[in-house]
Structures are given as C-alpha cells and as structure tokens.
Design an enzyme around this catalytic site. Sequence first.
Site, mmCIF file in Angstrom:
data_model
loop_
_atom_site.group_PDB
_atom_site.id
_atom_site.type_symbol
_atom_site.label_atom_id
_atom_site.label_comp_id
_atom_site.label_asym_id
_atom_site.label_seq_id
_atom_site.Cartn_x
_atom_site.Cartn_y
_atom_site.Cartn_z
ATOM 1 N N ARG A 238 23.029 -11.769 0.128
ATOM 2 C CA ARG A 238 23.136 -11.214 1.479
ATOM 3 C C ARG A 238 21.785 -10.795 2.065
ATOM 4 O O ARG A 238 21.691 -9.827 2.812
ATOM 5 C CB ARG A 238 24.108 -10.028 1.507
ATOM 6 C CG ARG A 238 25.512 -10.378 1.042
ATOM 7 C CD ARG A 238 26.190 -11.411 1.940
ATOM 8 N NE ARG A 238 27.499 -11.755 1.425
ATOM 9 C CZ ARG A 238 27.743 -12.799 0.627
ATOM 10 N NH1 ARG A 238 26.769 -13.619 0.284
ATOM 11 N NH2 ARG A 238 28.948 -13.041 0.192
ATOM 12 N N GLU B 88 26.545 -3.627 4.323
ATOM 13 C CA GLU B 88 26.405 -5.028 4.690
ATOM 14 C C GLU B 88 26.383 -5.168 6.207
ATOM 15 O O GLU B 88 25.625 -5.954 6.762
ATOM 16 C CB GLU B 88 27.547 -5.865 4.104
ATOM 17 C CG GLU B 88 27.419 -7.348 4.397
ATOM 18 C CD GLU B 88 28.419 -8.186 3.623
ATOM 19 O OE1 GLU B 88 28.927 -9.153 4.198
ATOM 20 O OE2 GLU B 88 28.703 -7.869 2.446
ATOM 21 N N SER C 166 33.165 -7.309 6.684
ATOM 22 C CA SER C 166 32.900 -6.592 5.437
ATOM 23 C C SER C 166 31.853 -5.516 5.662
ATOM 24 O O SER C 166 30.761 -5.799 6.153
ATOM 25 C CB SER C 166 32.409 -7.560 4.359
ATOM 26 O OG SER C 166 33.360 -8.569 4.125
#
Length: 339
Positions: A174, A293, A223
């Site tokens: 990520r 995130e 998310s």
Amino acid sequence: MSVPPLTPPASGRGIKVEAGASLAAFIWFRTGGPAETLVRPDTATDLAAYLRDLDPSTPVLPVGVGSNLIVRDGGVPGVVVRLPKAMAKVSVQDGRVRAGAGAMGITVASAARDAGIAGLEFLRGIPGTVGGAVRMNAGAYGRDVSDILIEATVVTREGSVETWPAARFGYVYRHSDLPAGAVVVEAVFSGTPGEPSVIGAEMDRIAAEREASQPLRSRTGGSTFKNPEGHKAWALIDAAGCRGLTRGDAQVSEKHCNFLLNLGSASSAEIEALGEEVRDKVKAHSGVALEWEIQRVGISLPSRMREGAGGGPALSTSDAAGDGGRPPLGPLPHAGGEA
C-alpha cells in the site's frame, strides 16, 4: 512490445481553474471543506505546463473519485487536480492494457476480460481510479497493482512528463515512492491469456463477495486501516469491541468493521476522531498499532468538532504515515480494496 499511446483530445484547450470548489460534492464520505483551487486539465501536456508555472511552494494534490479520502473540514490548501473523462480511456493491444489514470478499476478489469486477458480481475474490487491505485499499490483478493504494472506516465510537480517503469515506484504494501505533487496520468498493465467467460465469472464472484461483506451503498471511504502483518484489520477491530461504535454521526460499520460510515451529518473531524478511537482501542486490546490506509488531507477546524471528537491541529496535513504523526501535506489519496 510497445503499446501505442491513446489519442488525446486536441491540446491547447488549457486548464479549468475554480477557486473554493466543493470537494464534499464528490468525495465518498460527502464531508469536508473546499479546495483552495481546483484544477481540471484538458491534457497531460496542459497539466505539465500549469505545474511548471505554479509557485514551487504551492502543494498539489491529485484526487480521483475520493473513494479513500477524508477531506478535513477546513478544506485543502493549494491546488487539487482532477483528471477529465478524456483521460479515463482504456485500450488493449498485444496482451497489454493501457488505461488513463481517471479510469475506474472496474472499467480496466472489464476491458481486460473482453480482450481475454486474465490477472486483472481484482481491479473489479477496487472502488477507485487507476491513478490512485498506481500511487498506493492498491490491491484486493490476493493481488496488488505491483503484480500487473509495466509502466506509468507521470507528470511531476516540476512540470515534466515522464514514463516510469514499475520498478521505479519502489512498491511495498500500500505504498509507492512517487513524490508529493506528482500526478499519474496513464498506466500500462500486463496479464495472461484467459477465457473471457472464466475471467467474467471471477469478476462476478468478487462483486458478489464485496456486496455481501462491505457497506457499498453507504457514505464510506473504503478500507480504513492497513492489514497488519499476520492480521486482518477488521478482526482486530471487532475483537476490540468497536463494531458499531459511533461518534456523532460517524460509525464503525456493523457489516464490515474496517469501514467507517457517515450516517448523514457527520463532520470529517468526527470520522477521523472515530478512527483514532478505534486505533486506541485496538492498541489497548491487542497491542497492534493500526496504520491508516485512508488518506486524510487538509486543515482541521476544531470549531466543527463536537464535544469529545478530538482531532488534529489547524494545520495543512496529510496523515498518511499511519503512525499517528502529522507530517506536512504530501502523500496523496488512493483507492483501497479489502481482501
């Protein structure tokens, strides 16, 4: 083999510039203050020229559809860049998929399916644009963008147009090394030969699984936290007793606890403060420090926070580091998936 570039619209039409433009109008949470300046370039060339002439001290923030973004209530200083529909085209040749950075993941996956290219099905489960997915190495269902990216075209903050091979992005989970203010404008993906019906069936499975497990029809941001090594974020949040937790009109989803919701009139401060409360509870329960995130950008306004909402200082920030610190505006929004 090389892939011919997409035919861009005629250059020279320039840049659309709007002061004080609403971001809440399209950010998925439907919260937050305005952009100081919202810029919509007609082409990558126009964007490059605009950035070259922009004061180097002015921050630049590309935003796609805002599917994984909290815009703070004081708005975003500097320039916010949104790419036009003309930079969302997708073409296929020789087993490769070339996509404008404004294209949605589902559009890219569908084009690959129709061309009999397997390996891109997971993009069906990422509710954001190609540009954001490339920047943050978005992933879902066991695959990441780093698995399929060949190269991407980037307009740098200094105003040059560059083609970066995938290795230059320095991908980890990520995260990429793309610098602040750089804008992804196009990407080329690879896959393997596949049967369209089989590819389509996998995309349908992903869609059905998302529908069953995620609050897709709510005001959310995808998310919220990264999956820590060896853990699922949602399971840690659930075990800490946070399912359904509320703060004002912000709520931890009861359907999937790694999603935060705006039930109607939540402020961005409430949503962010709820996320920090979840982090605190998970840390106390399991000892695991969850990392954000979702990207959080802009200026906090304490006056908009309800009692107990907490929040950060009234500074331009982007707390993408995930460690609770508040670095200067830098990391950019991305699209998130949830495996």
